[in-house]
Design an enzyme around this catalytic site. Sequence first.
Site, mmCIF file in Angstrom:
data_model
loop_
_atom_site.group_PDB
_atom_site.id
_atom_site.type_symbol
_atom_site.label_atom_id
_atom_site.label_comp_id
_atom_site.label_asym_id
_atom_site.label_seq_id
_atom_site.Cartn_x
_atom_site.Cartn_y
_atom_site.Cartn_z
ATOM 1 N N HIS A 74 142.888 -31.398 36.991
ATOM 2 C CA HIS A 74 143.677 -30.447 37.763
ATOM 3 C C HIS A 74 144.195 -29.298 36.903
ATOM 4 O O HIS A 74 144.939 -28.443 37.386
ATOM 5 C CB HIS A 74 144.850 -31.170 38.436
ATOM 6 C CG HIS A 74 144.420 -32.141 39.493
ATOM 7 N ND1 HIS A 74 143.888 -33.380 39.188
ATOM 8 C CD2 HIS A 74 144.402 -32.052 40.846
ATOM 9 C CE1 HIS A 74 143.597 -34.019 40.314
ATOM 10 N NE2 HIS A 74 143.888 -33.242 41.328
ATOM 11 N N GLU B 206 136.895 -37.574 43.465
ATOM 12 C CA GLU B 206 137.900 -37.865 42.445
ATOM 13 C C GLU B 206 138.180 -39.361 42.341
ATOM 14 O O GLU B 206 138.332 -39.888 41.230
ATOM 15 C CB GLU B 206 139.191 -37.095 42.748
ATOM 16 C CG GLU B 206 139.063 -35.595 42.505
ATOM 17 C CD GLU B 206 140.343 -34.847 42.834
ATOM 18 O OE1 GLU B 206 141.335 -35.499 43.231
ATOM 19 O OE2 GLU B 206 140.356 -33.609 42.711
#
Length: 317
Positions: A202, A168
């Site tokens: 997310h 990420e």
Amino acid sequence: MSMSTTPTVEVEEDGSISISISKSAAVLACGAMAVFYVAVLYAPTGLLRMSTPVSRDHYFIRRFVCAALSTALSVAATFYLLTLGELQGLSAMSRVFGLRTDHLWQAVLIPLSLTSLIYLGSFFCKLHAHNISHNGFIPCVKQLPQRLARCARNVMAWRNYFVAPITEEVVFRACMIPLLLCAGFSTTLIIFLCPMFFSLAHLNHFIELYYQGRHSFSRALLVVGFQLCYTVVFGWYAAFLFIRTGTLIAPIVAHIFCNYMGLPSFHASHMRGLETIAFLAGVVGFFTLLFPATRPNLYNHRITGCNCWQAYCILYQ
């Protein structure tokens, strides 16, 4: 505003290379990276429907491979869009992504110490929960190797403390921030813009909560909405660390630490007197030291006069 993805490369009088890319191309590239990162993560789900059932560990291992593939493609796309082939030497190219070996201890210890301040109240709560004050500190230290061994055998620990933080941060910080800087966005705007892409990665939690039947639509929306708020706030902080320090290690260390600690204890009513004092002192200390602890000269031998000081848009040969 031009939609061309072809960057402009100019050689300055001092021999430096000035790279620019249109703002629309940079934003589209960042959006595509975010969507692709999530989509590739769910490739194992589709594959498993067409194959024999596998264990939970094997499922996550497949997701780890997909995350690594998505990250590698994002790096390759950034390399192409910023024409990093114009740079001479692997070191010059890797620095654009914040991949550096200099000032390593500063990049680890200072951001870790700074981030831990916001969890000072949580530390005292954990100390109380584990009765360390009664059992003593030495027994807890002796249990540390066993806890680390359990984590090493736990696939979820690998996801939370290794795969997710590294992939990420590479995609949403090391790839996106140089693109946005070279497009001419201000560092302040980038700090607030990058988490918008980060939060997209997310949204898959909503799919997991709702479509797997674990929560109702409203409950899943509430849970994910709260998670996204926390994700956006952390995204601001991670982007701030990356831009201020110029090293990817700083946000990775903060990401791993935050994943381990979870949400800070923000409700002083749930804490005792000493824990409340620690929480308030940690918050004050964090915001007091936020800029001094991330001064660029702590992490770099030389600071250029570039608008983004780390010289993402003036890449020296």
